[in-house]
Design a protein around this motif. Structure first.
Motif: not given
Length: 371
Positions: A154-164, A259-264, A272-280
């Motif tokens: 699969a594509v390299i992607r990790i869930p959003p993390l907060i290192l506290n 947010e997965p729904a909006t980042s895609a 001013r155009t829509k771009i898929d940023m969901s893989h970051i």
């Protein structure tokens, strides 16, 4: 590795010069055919002529099919209208030619780096843990995330993390090292420096300082659609209000990308155009998670990290000293200094201090010896 289209638009692939030439050739052909038909005539013997005879007839006729200046001008005007309509249909009519060219990689050639297998994941995670064992909670979380997709490439992607955790334990260093081991581009943003989210989302067109956000610029620079974005000091992010009363918040700008729904189908304020940023992949660091807005916390995995110990700092220093090629005497001296500092009351020696000491030792050892 995969390639994908990230932009929700159609590239206006238009060669105006070629289109003008096609129209000109077509007009010449129409006039040639018309002249041939007039020259041959419409009597009964003429009807027996074949198409080859008709096409060859104009070669024996006087000129009269050449394009005039008015013809060329009419063709150019028509081609311009076609280009404008094609750009309008593409959704990019508001952009300049150089801006469309800048976005061109997003249509076909953006790479998505993939996992190379379970053993590869295990090896890089083992390396990361050996170098920074006190970051084990974060390392284990990433290990589990990568293992889930390793079997299928699969594509390299990790869930959003907060290192506290406490300052100076190497949260940003850990994120940098992770990107190096994954061989994936990264971009670092300091949320405490202000900018109220403009560095994340970009600035709307019309402002003198208008520009795209750092995540999109990272994708365009490296032509990789799944980089790692490291946001430092998210607990110190700022917000502001413009002169017209609009509120601009760093956290709100980040939410639409997490947010997965909006980042895609994220809409860039600059282009001013829509771009898929969901893989970051997003790695956020904080010293006090209680100061992070609740909507942001709910979209991330919060990992609480302990304070780094004296033994862990010494182990890190010894490994780095070996990588830098420092002598054993220097490594022992640095280890001793760390031990002495950590024994003091209210000791606050951090990983930053150790890195600074290592750099100083490297400089001293590289000096020429005086005789």
């Amino acid at each position: 590795m995969k390639t994908t289209k990230l932009i929700h638009a159609t590239y206006p692939e238009i060669d105006g010069i070629a289109l003008i030439q096609r129209f000109a050739d077509h007009l010449v052909k129409l006039r040639t055919d018309k002249l041939a038909a007039v020259s041959v005539g419409d009597d009964e013997p003429s009807r027996d002529l074949g198409s080859d005879d008709v096409e060859g007839a104009p070669l024996e006729q006087p000129s009269g099919v050449e394009l005039t200046w008015q013809d060329t001008r009419r063709i150019e005007l028509r081609v311009n209208k076609i280009i404008q309509r094609m750009r309008a249909a593409s959704g990019l009519a508001h952009l300049k030619d150089e801006e469309i060219i800048r976005l061109r990689p997003l249509f076909t050639s953006v790479k998505l780096l993939t996992l190379e297998g379970e053993h590869w994941v295990d090896e890089l995670i083992a390396t990361l843990h050996a170098e920074m064992p006190w970051m084990a909670p974060a390392t284990i979380e990433v290990w589990h995330a990568l293992q889930r997709g390793a079997a299928t490439g699969a594509v390299i992607r990790i869930p959003p993390l907060i290192l506290n955790g406490p300052p100076g334990i190497g949260k940003s260093v850990w994120a940098r090292r992770l990107s190096e081991l994954l061989h994936i581009p990264r971009c670092e943003i300091d949320a405490s420096l202000g900018g109220v989210g403009f560095s994340i989302a970009g600035t709307e067109r019309g402002w003198s300082s208008a520009q795209a956000g750092r995540p999109l610029e990272t994708i365009l620079q490296h032509q990789v659609g799944n980089p790692i974005m490291v946001v430092d000091e998210i607990c110190k992010a700022q917000s502001g209000t413009s002169t017209n009363g609009a509120n601009h918040s760093f956290a709100n700008s980040l939410l639409s990308l997490l947010e997965p729904a909006t980042s895609a189908a994220w809409e860039c304020p600059f282009y001013r155009t829509k771009i898929d940023m969901s893989h970051i992949s997003w790695v956020l660091t904080a010293n006090d998670a209680s100061r992070i807005p609740a909507p942001l916390l709910s979209r991330c995995v919060v990992i609480n990290l302990p304070k780094i110990s004296c033994a862990q700092l010494q182990g890190f220093a010894v490994r780095k000293a070996d990588e830098l090629g420092l002598t054993k005497a220097s490594a022992d001296a640095i280890e001793q200094v760390i031990g002495n500092e950590m024994q003091k009351a209210n000791a606050n020696t951090s990983l930053r201090d150790v890195v600074r000491i290592l750099r100083r030792a490297e400089v001293l050892e590289s000096r020429p010896m005086l005789h």
